[in-house]
Design an enzyme around this catalytic site. Structure first.
Site, mmCIF file in Angstrom:
data_model
loop_
_atom_site.group_PDB
_atom_site.id
_atom_site.type_symbol
_atom_site.label_atom_id
_atom_site.label_comp_id
_atom_site.label_asym_id
_atom_site.label_seq_id
_atom_site.Cartn_x
_atom_site.Cartn_y
_atom_site.Cartn_z
ATOM 1 N N ARG A 128 -22.826 16.990 -13.295
ATOM 2 C CA ARG A 128 -22.770 16.557 -11.877
ATOM 3 C C ARG A 128 -22.774 15.034 -11.700
ATOM 4 O O ARG A 128 -23.193 14.513 -10.669
ATOM 5 C CB ARG A 128 -23.902 17.175 -11.066
ATOM 6 C CG ARG A 128 -23.812 18.674 -10.996
ATOM 7 C CD ARG A 128 -24.357 19.204 -9.703
ATOM 8 N NE ARG A 128 -24.107 20.620 -9.609
ATOM 9 C CZ ARG A 128 -24.935 21.556 -10.080
ATOM 10 N NH1 ARG A 128 -26.069 21.209 -10.657
ATOM 11 N NH2 ARG A 128 -24.630 22.830 -9.967
ATOM 12 N N LYS A 150 -11.913 5.276 -7.386
ATOM 13 C CA LYS A 150 -11.057 6.462 -7.310
ATOM 14 C C LYS A 150 -10.844 6.988 -8.721
ATOM 15 O O LYS A 150 -10.438 6.227 -9.612
ATOM 16 C CB LYS A 150 -9.699 6.109 -6.708
ATOM 17 C CG LYS A 150 -9.683 6.171 -5.205
ATOM 18 C CD LYS A 150 -8.257 6.144 -4.692
ATOM 19 C CE LYS A 150 -8.259 6.132 -3.174
ATOM 20 N NZ LYS A 150 -6.922 5.911 -2.608
ATOM 21 N N GLU A 192 1.521 -4.506 -9.025
ATOM 22 C CA GLU A 192 0.375 -4.279 -8.131
ATOM 23 C C GLU A 192 -0.093 -5.609 -7.519
ATOM 24 O O GLU A 192 -0.555 -5.651 -6.382
ATOM 25 C CB GLU A 192 -0.791 -3.608 -8.877
ATOM 26 C CG GLU A 192 -0.529 -2.161 -9.298
ATOM 27 C CD GLU A 192 -0.690 -1.119 -8.173
ATOM 28 O OE1 GLU A 192 -0.975 -1.498 -7.027
ATOM 29 O OE2 GLU A 192 -0.512 0.078 -8.464
ATOM 30 N N LYS A 234 -9.575 -6.148 -3.029
ATOM 31 C CA LYS A 234 -9.929 -4.728 -3.223
ATOM 32 C C LYS A 234 -11.401 -4.484 -2.929
ATOM 33 O O LYS A 234 -11.773 -3.437 -2.383
ATOM 34 C CB LYS A 234 -9.571 -4.275 -4.639
ATOM 35 C CG LYS A 234 -9.911 -2.816 -4.851
ATOM 36 C CD LYS A 234 -8.845 -2.028 -5.532
ATOM 37 C CE LYS A 234 -9.156 -0.543 -5.483
ATOM 38 N NZ LYS A 234 -8.332 0.233 -6.347
ATOM 39 N N GLU A 245 -10.996 6.940 4.416
ATOM 40 C CA GLU A 245 -11.072 7.805 5.600
ATOM 41 C C GLU A 245 -10.742 7.070 6.903
ATOM 42 O O GLU A 245 -10.676 7.681 7.956
ATOM 43 C CB GLU A 245 -12.502 8.369 5.727
ATOM 44 C CG GLU A 245 -12.859 9.349 4.638
ATOM 45 C CD GLU A 245 -14.356 9.607 4.542
ATOM 46 O OE1 GLU A 245 -14.715 10.668 4.021
ATOM 47 O OE2 GLU A 245 -15.173 8.748 4.953
ATOM 48 N N ARG A 249 -8.194 1.638 3.626
ATOM 49 C CA ARG A 249 -7.894 1.650 2.180
ATOM 50 C C ARG A 249 -6.465 2.115 1.907
ATOM 51 O O ARG A 249 -5.862 1.747 0.903
ATOM 52 C CB ARG A 249 -8.917 2.541 1.459
ATOM 53 C CG ARG A 249 -8.787 2.461 -0.043
ATOM 54 C CD ARG A 249 -9.989 3.023 -0.775
ATOM 55 N NE ARG A 249 -9.748 2.946 -2.202
ATOM 56 C CZ ARG A 249 -10.673 3.060 -3.125
ATOM 57 N NH1 ARG A 249 -11.924 3.266 -2.778
ATOM 58 N NH2 ARG A 249 -10.373 2.967 -4.402
ATOM 59 N N ASN A 253 -1.915 1.647 -0.795
ATOM 60 C CA ASN A 253 -0.875 2.565 -1.247
ATOM 61 C C ASN A 253 0.523 2.135 -0.832
ATOM 62 O O ASN A 253 1.461 2.934 -0.897
ATOM 63 C CB ASN A 253 -1.165 3.975 -0.714
ATOM 64 C CG ASN A 253 -2.207 4.647 -1.570
ATOM 65 O OD1 ASN A 253 -2.172 4.578 -2.791
ATOM 66 N ND2 ASN A 253 -3.168 5.269 -0.920
ATOM 67 N N HIS A 256 3.464 3.317 -2.798
ATOM 68 C CA HIS A 256 3.006 4.418 -3.645
ATOM 69 C C HIS A 256 3.548 5.786 -3.215
ATOM 70 O O HIS A 256 3.587 6.690 -4.025
ATOM 71 C CB HIS A 256 1.477 4.458 -3.688
ATOM 72 C CG HIS A 256 0.886 3.371 -4.556
ATOM 73 N ND1 HIS A 256 1.162 2.038 -4.364
ATOM 74 C CD2 HIS A 256 0.038 3.420 -5.617
ATOM 75 C CE1 HIS A 256 0.504 1.319 -5.266
ATOM 76 N NE2 HIS A 256 -0.176 2.135 -6.041
ATOM 77 N N HIS A 260 4.876 7.204 -6.379
ATOM 78 C CA HIS A 260 4.231 8.361 -7.015
ATOM 79 C C HIS A 260 5.212 9.520 -7.165
ATOM 80 O O HIS A 260 5.209 10.228 -8.177
ATOM 81 C CB HIS A 260 3.041 8.847 -6.167
ATOM 82 C CG HIS A 260 1.783 8.063 -6.387
ATOM 83 N ND1 HIS A 260 0.664 8.226 -5.613
ATOM 84 C CD2 HIS A 260 1.451 7.132 -7.308
ATOM 85 C CE1 HIS A 260 -0.295 7.420 -6.035
ATOM 86 N NE2 HIS A 260 0.168 6.736 -7.064
ATOM 87 N N HIS A 273 3.495 3.086 -14.164
ATOM 88 C CA HIS A 273 3.083 3.176 -12.761
ATOM 89 C C HIS A 273 3.638 2.007 -11.926
ATOM 90 O O HIS A 273 4.275 2.205 -10.891
ATOM 91 C CB HIS A 273 1.556 3.236 -12.689
ATOM 92 C CG HIS A 273 1.012 3.251 -11.300
ATOM 93 N ND1 HIS A 273 1.263 4.280 -10.419
ATOM 94 C CD2 HIS A 273 0.254 2.352 -10.619
ATOM 95 C CE1 HIS A 273 0.669 4.018 -9.263
ATOM 96 N NE2 HIS A 273 0.055 2.853 -9.354
HETATM 97 N N1 GLY Z 1 -5.182 2.368 -5.886
HETATM 98 C C1 GLY Z 1 -5.436 2.694 -4.541
HETATM 99 C C2 GLY Z 1 -6.868 2.706 -4.176
HETATM 100 O O1 GLY Z 1 -7.704 2.371 -4.987
HETATM 101 O O2 GLY Z 1 -7.204 3.058 -3.070
#
Ligand code: GLY
Length: 370
Positions: A128, A150, A192, A234, A245, A249, A253, A256, A260, A273
């Site tokens: 956990r 993430k 990036e 970041k 949310e 953030r 992306n 992406h 992706h 990537h």
């Molecule tokens: N690489 C995107 C993020 O960390 O939200």
């Protein structure tokens, strides 16, 4: 001289942590981990290439700091390893190391984005959740996936479809390890960095335009500047929208959604990537131009910089049909409606919903080379 940036997670001092950026930090990492007092048994997750290059150095540093019980797992290099299957093999190996479950394990991830995402996911779920320390060894890892918490793995249907959020206790960006990156990997990380310039910082974008040659020749002063700048951006974004949310953030992306999809449609075997993200940024930029959100002049700057960086601008070895199919699995889609991060100028983006699919197909189709 090292620089520290603290990730201050909202209302949660306990989970806040430092990012340390400097040269030759790997030599001191044992003492840094010891001073955190988070455990005595170390399990290293790395890949074969990085393990060969830096595994011994890491173990030596840990042993000098008094850590004697050290286990490790080395995965195959590259994105095709980022699977549920590898994740389970890692957990089994950790469980083996932890036979009597009496250990106080700290996981140390040493590698690029794949190791960071997979290793972090293993750390977040073994018993956990156990403490972990990230040591990203690629430019891409140091500016993006090596911090922010993430973690996850890919499914064949789409990238990062299984995962969660699990913050490390420490992230160390050792500039010295970047000198062994091959040119393609360095450029992939640079994609990036360009992304950060477009979404938040026109000065960073200009800096990359003006110092591109030095960056591609691994000039440490330039690398330190761009890594520090990206980590600061970041850190701020993670602090205010840790769990993606609040529509904040999500701007990380940019490029992406299509990027992706290109990675998944080519089975993670054609593009690195950052390479897929470059094409994704160009497609998003072009959509923004066609919607009159972005000037042609700003788009040309992006197009030029990606081209000058030696990053790909065309799509090979995957079909429009497969890219569109993969894109529908994108986590940013809500109730089937797409959501794109689009640039409005260099340094600023906005989120646009429900873009006409024909426009998306058109900009992708134009870049496909048969
Ligand atoms: N690489 C995107 C993020 O960390 O939200």
């Amino acid at each position: 001289m090292e620089q520290k940036i603290r990730i201050r997670l909202l209302n949660d001092i306990d989970r806040s942590y430092n990012t340390v950026i400097g040269r030759n930090i790997l030599n001191k990492i044992g003492n840094c981990i010891k001073s955190l007092n988070i455990g005595r048994d170390i399990f290293i997750i790395t890949d074969r290439k990085v393990g060969r290059l830096y595994g011994q150095k890491l173990i030596k540093s840990l042993q000098s700091a008094g850590f004697s019980d050290i286990g490790q797992f080395r995965l195959d290099d590259g994105e095709p390893s980022k699977t549920v299957d590898t994740y389970i093999r890692i957990l089994e190996k950790i469980h083996d190391f932890d036979k009597n479950q009496e250990k106080k394990i700290v996981i140390v991830t040493l590698g690029g984005g794949v190791v960071e995402d997979l290793g972090g996911f293993a750390a977040s779920t073994y018993r956990r959740g156990v403490s972990y320390v990230q040591i990203p060894t690629t430019l891409l890892g140091q500016v993006d996936c090596g911090l922010g918490g993430k973690v996850g793995v890919n499914l064949k249907e789409g990238k990062n479809l299984v995962g969660g959020f699990w913050q490390p206790k420490l992230a160390c960006m050792d500039l010295a390890v970047l000198k062994t990156l091959d040119a393609r990997e360095l450029k992939s990380g640079l994609a990036e960095v360009i992304k950060y310039g477009v979404i938040k910082d026109s000065n960073l974008f200009k800096y990359v335009e003006e110092h591109l040659e030095q960056i591609l020749h691994c000039d440490f002063i330039c690398l330190k500047h761009i890594i520090l700048t990206c980590v600061k951006i970041k850190a701020k974004i993670t602090e205010i929208d840790e769990r993606d949310e609040k529509d904040i953030r999500i701007i990380l992306n940019f490029g992406h959604t299509i990027g992706h999809a290109i990675e998944a449609a080519s089975h993670y075997r054609v593009y690195k990537h950052g390479e897929a993200i470059s094409i994704g940024m160009l497609c998003a930029g072009e959509i923004a131009c066609r919607l009159s959100l972005l000037s042609n002049k700003a788009f040309s700057r992006l197009d030029n910089l990606i081209g000058r960086s030696g990053l790909p601008t065309k799509i090979t070895k995957c079909s429009l049909r497969n890219i569109m199919k993969s894109m529908r699995h994108d986590k940013k889609f809500v109730n089937g409606a797409n959501r794109f991060v689009l640039p409005v100028k260099i340094g600023k983006v906005k989120i646009v919903k429900d873009i006409d699919e024909n426009l998306i197909k058109d900009v992708i189709r134009k870049r496909i080379v048969k």
